[in-house]
Design an enzyme around this catalytic site. Structure first.
Site, short mmCIF file in Angstrom:
data_model
loop_
_atom_site.label_atom_id
_atom_site.label_comp_id
_atom_site.label_asym_id
_atom_site.label_seq_id
_atom_site.Cartn_x
_atom_site.Cartn_y
_atom_site.Cartn_z
N GLU A 92 0.66 -1.24 0.03
CA GLU A 92 -0.13 0.13 -0.02
C GLU A 92 0.84 1.28 0.06
OE1 GLU A 92 -2.81 -0.15 3.02
OE2 GLU A 92 -3.70 -2.13 2.45
N GLU A 145 -4.95 -8.46 0.70
CA GLU A 145 -5.75 -8.45 2.12
C GLU A 145 -7.29 -7.96 1.95
OE1 GLU A 145 -4.30 -4.84 4.50
OE2 GLU A 145 -2.20 -5.29 4.07
#
Length: 476
Positions: A177, A381
């Site tokens: 991320e 995720e």
């Protein structure tokens, strides 16, 4: 397409995942390891940030977290008991290089050797992430991600880890991320290092992109040719509030998604992104050769997904909401997009206040499949925080989390049926942990952690997920 048109359910009472599909769980080093000052580990920006008053809820820190560093073997046994086929973990940069460069801390490498060997011995596939936000504080003091020297330091670190662990780890992820690292860390300032400067946020995004490319080159020089490489992006499904808000979607999509997918997957920054942010920066930090260095072959794209966003053109009246669900700040994480307003989403919601909408995951998977034909995809995720309570029988009944997981996995099955090459799903998270600026207030884990005793208790969702991993059948 309505918001729920791809909130898929299996066509029959149950549906099977392909035999090669990996069911795993994910964690991050600073969120679970603890042992913050042990065995040679140096401080990271999250150590500094969490020990700064007012930065983290309740003054919590990752000093102890889940104490995974001292409970590694028991946690590995727990993963095996749950029947996980894969485990995605991150390597702590300051545990390997306490000041970010220089002398290698062999005790840190030994910990990850033990982890990787323990996974393989139990038939669990390791997926190692090189960077999950814990930049060594010494590198931050020298400029952090605002400096291109940090990109070079990251490549050196990747090479060291590749030399030490390349024979044990079959798949590598460079960054987790990077949007959060760049824009929450340097735009809104709600993540470490807590900077609020839109020009620095864009500079940091570029240097993270460059670090990704340089690290891939360093790894390929050192690890076996059979190794696979990926990056995990928290791609965002952004929707217009009204038809006339299409340009607001375009601007946020450029800053949320294409600022990374453009250079990483196509070798160029989008022209509209450069135009939108021209008042913020001239992008002179992009040097000759950078885009070629960033644009390296990948074997898979990791998609991290939790919720969707809805935006409109701001009318200039009242305060403009630009948080998009990532803590409150007077500063925006969206450089050059001050005219875009984020709106509340319809429920239901998780304990984070994030809306539950599996159709967003469908959109992102199919978009990546369409834009990158032949590229393998992984859901690296996906999960939900809920206010779990230990019942009188000692169990944690979390039907909301089971429903969340089931609905998102049904979408994954649908995309596979429609031709997307989705190879695996990593539930976030294996265990309750330090949830960044929220401290220990939000619980995402399949396994409950009593943060007073550090006792581990699998929740009902862990038992449900364990059955799914073993049977490969998603019950309707």
């Amino acid at each position: 397409m309505t918001a729920s048109s791809h909130d898929a359910q299996p066509a029959a009472s149950s549906a099977a995942f392909p035999g090669h599909f990996l069911f795993g769980a994910a964690t991050a080093a600073y969120q679970i390891e603890g042992a913050a000052e042990e065995d040679g580990r140096g401080p990271s920006i999250w150590d500094t940030f969490s020990h700064t008053p007012g930065r983290v809820l309740h003054g919590d820190s990752g000093d102890v977290a889940c104490d995974h560093y001292h409970r590694l073997d028991a946690d590995l046994d727990l993963m095996a008991q749950l029947g996980l086929g894969a485990y995605r973990f991150s390597i702590s940069w300051p545990r390997i290089l306490p000041t970010g460069r220089g002398v290698v801390n062999q005790r840190g490498l030994d910990f990850y050797r033990h982890l990787a060997d323990g996974l393989r011995d139990r038939g669990i596939r390791p997926l190692a992430t090189l960077y999950h936000w814990d930049l060594p504080q010494a590198l931050q003091d020298a400029g952090g991600w605002a400096s291109r020297d940090t990109s070079a330091a990251f490549a050196d670190y990747a090479g060291i880890v590749g030399d030490a662990l390349g024979d044990r780890i079959g798949m590598w992820t460079t960054l987790n991320e990077p949007w959060c690292s760049a824009f929450l860390g340097h735009g809104s300032g709600v993540h470490a290092p807590g900077i609020t400067d839109p020009a620095i946020a864009l500079r940091a995004a570029h240097h993270l992109n460059l670090a990704h490319g340089l690290a891939l080159q360093a790894l390929r020089e050192r690890v076996p040719s059979t190794s696979e490489f990926s990056v995990s992006l928290n791609l965002q499904a952004v929707r217009p509030d009204r038809p006339e808000d299409a340009d607001a979607v375009r601007r946020i999509d450029a800053l949320a998604n294409r600022v990374f997918t453009g250079p990483m997957l196509a070798g160029a920054y989008p022209e509209d992104l450069l135009a939108d942010t021209a008042s913020v920066t001239d992008w002179s930090f992009v040097q000759d050769g950078d885009l070629a260095a960033i644009h390296q072959p990948l074997d898979a794209i990791g998609i991290n997904f939790y919720s969707t966003s809805r935006v409109r053109e701001w009318d200039g009246v009242g305060a403009n909401n630009h948080s998009a669900g990532h803590n409150d700040s007077n500063a925006s994480p969206w450089p050059g997009a001050d005219g875009v307003q984020f709106l509340p989403q319809p429920g239901p919601y998780t304990d984070m206040g994030w809306n539950i909408d599996p159709s967003g995951l469908y959109e992102l998977i199919m978009r990546m499949h369409r834009e990158n034909p032949g590229m393998a995809l992984m859901i690296t995720e996906n999960g939900a925080a809920f206010p779990d309570v230990v019942s009188a029988d000692g169990r944690i009944h979390d039907p909301e989390r089971i429903d969340y997981l089931r609905r998102h996995l049904a979408v994954v099955l649908q995309t596979i049926a429609e031709g997307a090459d989705v190879r695996g799903y990593y539930a976030w998270s294996l265990m309750d942990n330090f949830e960044w600026a929220y401290g220990y207030d939000k619980r995402f884990g399949l396994v409950h952690i009593d943060f007073d005793t550090l006792e581990r208790t699998p929740k009902d969702s862990a038992l449900w997920y364990s059955r799914l991993a073993r049977t490969r059948m998603l019950e309707g």
